[in-house]
Structures are given as C-alpha cells and as structure tokens.
Design a protein around this motif. Structure first.
Motif: not given
Length: 622
Positions: A239-256, A268-278
């Motif tokens: 049995l296995e459980g796992l998770f990962s999360l990351s947040e990236v906060d970045a400056g950028y220029d919307a106008a030329a 960018n907030d990205t999250r993933a989780a999984r439960l597994l029975w192998a």
C-alpha cells in the motif's frame, strides 16, 4: 561554418566512435514502466526512450524541469522570460499539449485555453527519475499522448534512515535549498522533502532603441513539498500514498513595453496525490488499484489585482493487471478520468465552471522469445462530450545479433478538446457540430546497438496529426464570438530522424545526439512556429578521484516565430560547464557555469533568456 554545423559534425563523429567501440553485453539493463504501463527491461523496449537519473538531475544548474528536458533528444522549449514564465515543450515538433506529463502516474494537465502541462511548475529538487517515451501512446494512456509521454518519479524511501540537504547561491540573486528525509523501518518506507528557491531575475522583455526606457527585473520564487509512505502489508502486498505540491510565483511583463511601476506576476500552484495498492499474487500474476488527483491553478496579477484565473482538477481511478503466460504477457486496464475547469473566460451560462468524464478499457499483449519482441496495445475511450475513440499500436523488434536490435511500430493517438475550447464563447454554440478530438497516426523505425560502454541508436519517425483545433475568423457564426471561433481545421506532419550515441573515449564519457526534423503545416507547407529543423547535443564528462568535470553543448537551428514563417528567429548554440568535488562520503560540492559564452538568444521573439549564470552549491548526506 556555423556553430550549429560544427556541433552537428562533432555529434556525428562521437556517435560513430560509439559504433567503433568493442562489442559486449551491457552491464546494466534498466527497468522502465512508462512504455508499457508495466515493468519492462530497456533492452526489450520497442520505442525511442530516455531515462534521466538522480545523479544527472543533481548536475543540472540553472532552471527547472524544462531546462533539463531541453538537453534530451527531439525536445525544444519555448519560454517567455525567466524559469517561472509560461513555458511550452515541443517533442518531435508537436504542440506542447500533445505530450502527456505524469507525476508518479498522476496526470497533470490544464484545461484552460489550448491546454497542456505546466512545464514551468515542476521543480527538480524532489525528482528521483524521469522516463521519456517518444511516439504515439494513446493506446496506453488515452488523450494527450500524441507525441509521447514524460513521467516524473519523486523520491522513495529505501534502506537505513537518511537525511540529505542541499543549498546553492548564484547569479541573478539566486538562493535555493532543499531537505529530504527517507528510509525504511521494518515494513514501512517513507520519504519527505521540501525545497525553496528565489532569484532577483532579469528583464524578460527586450525593449530596443529607447534610451528613456528603464528595464525592470522579473524575479521568481518557488517552494515545493513532497511525501511518500509505503507499507508492505504482506508478502506481495504493498500500500502506498504520496503527494507533491509546488508553487511558482514569477514576475513577467504583460506588455511589450511595460510602464514604470507596473508589477505583473504569474502564480502557478500545482498539486498531485495518489493512493496505490500493488499486489504480486505469484511470479506470473500482478495487479494494481489506484486513485489519483491533480490540481493546476494559474493566476496572473497586475499590481496585486487578479487579471486572469484558471483552475483544472483531474481525478483518475484505475484497475490494471498483468498475467504472464510463458513468453507472453497480457495486460488489462480499466480507467476513469474526470476533468473540472474553473475559468473566468467560460460562457455565462456555465457559471464559470465546466466538467466532463472519460471511461476507458485497455488491453495489451507483450511477447519476447528467441530474439523477437512484439507488442500490441488497444484502447477504447468514451468521452461524455463527443463519444467514443479507439486507438491502437503495434510494434515488432528483432535482436538479430549480439548487442543489435531493430524495431518498427505504428500507432494512433488523440487529444480531446479542452473544456475551455468547448465551453467558452469561442466554443460551438447550440445547434453547431461539436468539436472533434485531434487525431494522430505515428510510424517509426529504430535501430540500436549496445556494447560494454557504448550505445548507438537511430530512429526515424513520421507522425501525421489531423483535425487540429484552431481559433480562426473563418469559423464566425459557429460560436457566440463575433471575432472568431474554435474549429477543427489544421493538419500537420511531423517527420524526422534522430541519431544518438554514447561511448567512453580516453577516460571521458561522451554523449552526442543530432536530430533532423520537419514539423510542417500539411495544408500550407509552412514550418510550424518556433520549431527548428536541426537540433544537436554533445556532452563530455570525466572523473578524477572524487572530482567530476563536464561540459555540454546544445544547439538549435534557425526558426520562425510564427506559423506564417514571416518572423525569423536565429539559431543558437549554448555551452554549459559543471564541476563537482566529493570531499567525503557525506559532502559534495557542485559548481555550474551555464551559458558560459553569454549567448544572447530568444526562444520567443521579444523575450530575453538568461545570460551567463554561475551557481555554487553543496550537498550533504547527514
């Protein structure tokens, strides 16, 4: 002779040198899971695959996952500025949304706009291994795997308890660190890691011929957390459980030409989780039950005020099993996927959110005997929006001499329209035909030789994708927008040849690759925007009593910034240097000098890329 041609010649010479080395069986035969969704030795793989191990990841200096992948065969990245900015990945010239990203088996995707994985949102600190499978793989994974699959595996606990820490400082005000605890105690194994990074950055926009313009610095910062807990409940039962999360906060220029004092940011907030029975029931019978979920939230802000927000949730459930019968293996899969999108650009009648589901049945047959390998994969996906899609693939391999094998494959693929393309004002209105899924058909031939310390591989591919979904003014009247609508219009052909080799020369490990590709619009004959015809790589590395020195060259030919081929982008070649020194079993120092020649180049017109960067780091095993 241009730098790209020089590097191409060097790459071919290094690859030929690999073929001239002494033939002998490989000492190691890695086991892959992404290519068939079940463990398979690399020597039995019938696809163009690559594996990136943790040691390779730790030698990476500037950037994130996208920068690491850009040094692999047939991969290009396009980025609008710093590592936290919007990033596209082109595998074999296909669009970014045609490559499926998995994190520990969990699909990570965005259903806003044209969709695709958030390549800029995946940090390196928690990654243990990466597998890259090139070619159509929808017969295994369903939607999105038109050009291939990239799977990221996070760290797993093994052996005695171990605490590892890393820290680095560098150019552009870079400071980063990570901490990882892992191990095994009786039937439990565990891994927990955290990482953080920040940098002052550089000006992402190129504003020329305006002495009155004051450039700003577009910074970035990210943090991530990853955990895994496994329990060997009984012999063959995990049995296995796992998770990962990351947040990236970045400056950028919307106008030329950004106005003074305007602070544009993307989060960018990205999250993933999984439960597994192998379960391993016996030496011939295995099964897995899993449930996974990912969330990808993207928001842009200007001076702290939100200007755009999109959030995608992907839930998936799968039951799969494998049964070995002599030289054959049968795999079966039942899978369900649910997508949900929250987006402020959806039609008013949706309430700002939309959802759909896909149910799938997959069957596979694997065979290996007396020098022959064969694979058949078939899958049926039924989508709640547009109905059923059948995909399949067939591959045959022949190990005709010691160290040599040849293989051929053909497969079909598809990508479902994003929820934004269906439910925004640009999607089909009532009474109009629904958007059809994009369809792909891929064929390829491969030849590979492996020796004691050398490898040489040649792959030729031809991938034709039709019914591509495009926004076009010619579709006015099919949707509620008076300016243009989404519709199935474009057809593209992606063909090319990839040569890769590695060998040991006078104590130096040498890796080289050269890709020739022709990603073009089948209707106009124009080359697809921001994609080159030639890519080349050359890396050398050597160890001296705890000291490791390496250099990498990567080059990309000239491109166009647009599909009309009217805005040229010059080719470029980059030199990266790295030096590592192991003080003792617990301490290792690492120095990286990326873009050592301070090359000024663009992957998207008008957007700067980082110049020469220096990074000094230390890694401790406590």
């Amino acid at each position: 002779m241009s730098s790209l041609r020089l590097l191409a010649v060097a790459s071919v010479c290094a690859a030929v040198a690999a073929a001239q080395a002494q033939t002998a069986p490989n000492a190691l035969d890695p086991v892959l899971v992404t290519g068939t969704r079940s463990p398979l030795q690399l020597s039995r793989s019938l696809a163009d695959v690559s594996v990136i191990e943790r040691a390779d990841i730790e030698r990476q200096g500037f950037g994130n996952l996208a920068d690491l992948l850009s040094r692999q065969a047939c991969i290009e990245i396009v980025r609008n500025g710093n590592p936290g900015a919007s990033t596209s990945l082109y595998l074999r010239g296909a669009n970014s949304q045609h490559t499926l990203l998995l994190v520990d088996g969990v699909r990570v995707d965005a259903q806003g706009g044209s969709g695709g994985a958030p390549w800029e949102a995946i940090p390196l600190a928690q990654i243990e291994r990466i597998e890259i499978v090139r070619g159509a793989a929808s017969a295994l994974y369903g939607s999105d795997a038109v050009a291939g699959v990239i799977q990221v595996f996070t760290r797993k606990g093994e052996g005695a308890p171990s605490l590892q820490a890393g820290a680095a400082v560098g150019s552009l005000g870079l400071v980063k660190g990570d901490l990882n605890l892992s191990g095994r105690h009786n039937s439990l194994d565990y891994a927990l890691g955290a990482a953080a990074e920040r940098a002052d950055g550089f000006n992402a926009r190129k504003v020329l011929n305006d002495p009155g313009y004051t450039p700003d610095r577009d910074d970035w910062r990210n943090h991530s957390l990853q955990g895994r807990l496994g329990w060997q409940a009984a012999a063959g039962q995990r049995l296995e459980g796992l998770f990962s999360l990351s947040e990236v906060d970045a400056g950028y220029d919307a106008a030329a030409k950004p106005a003074p004092g305007v602070n544009d940011r993307s989060v960018n907030d990205t999250r993933a989780a999984r439960l597994l029975w192998a379960s391993t029931w016996n030496t011939d019978l295995r099964s897995e039950l899993s449930s996974g979920r990912s969330r990808q939230r993207y928001e842009t802000l200007s001076n702290g005020r939100s200007s755009y927000l999109t959030e995608t949730e992907v839930s998936q459930w799968a039951a799969q099993g494998s049964w070995r019968l002599g030289a054959s293996q049968l795999n079966a899969l039942l899978e369900r996927r649910e997508d949900r999108l929250v987006n402020n650009g959806l039609r008013a009648d949706t309430g700002g959110q939309a959802d759909r589901s896909q149910n799938a049945l997959g069957l596979s047959w694997l065979y290996s005997h007396a020098g022959w390998d064969a694979q058949l994969h078939a899958r049926h996906d039924r989508d709640s929006e547009f109905g059923g899609v059948n995909t399949g693939s067939a591959a045959l391999g022949w190990r005709f001499a010691p160290g040599w094998r040849a293989w051929a494959s053909a497969g079909s693929a598809f990508r479902a329209p994003t929820l934004y393309q269906v439910f925004s004002e640009y999607g089909p209105k009532a009474g109009q035909a629904a958007l059809a899924p994009e369809r792909g058909r891929n064929r390829e031939l491969g030849l590979r030789w492996s020796g004691a310390a050398s490898e040489l591989g040649l792959t030729a591919f031809d991938n034709r994708i039709r019914e591509l979904i495009s926004w076009d003014g010619g579709f006015v009247g099919r949707c509620d927008s008076p300016w243009g609508c989404y519709g199935n219009l474009a057809k593209v052909r992606l063909r090319g040849v990839s040569l890769q080799g590695q060998t040991l020369l006078a104590g130096w490990r040498v890796q080289a690759g050269l890709d020739w590709q022709d990603p073009s619009d089948a209707l106009t004959g124009k080359r697809l925007g921001r994609r080159a015809k030639q890519l080349a790589r050359l890396a050398v590395e050597r160890d001296w009593q705890g000291l490791t020195a390496g250099a990498q060259l990567q080059a990309q030919g000239a491109r166009f910034d647009d599909h009309a081929n009217t805005k040229p982008l010059g080719g470029y070649a980059l030199l990266h240097l790295n030096l590592g020194y192991r003080i003792n079993a617990q301490t290792r120092l690492q120095l990286n000098l990326d873009n050592a020649l301070d090359k000024d180049y663009e992957t998207a017109k008008g957007f700067a890329q980082a110049g020469r960067t220096l990074q000094v780091g230390v890694r401790l095993a406590l």
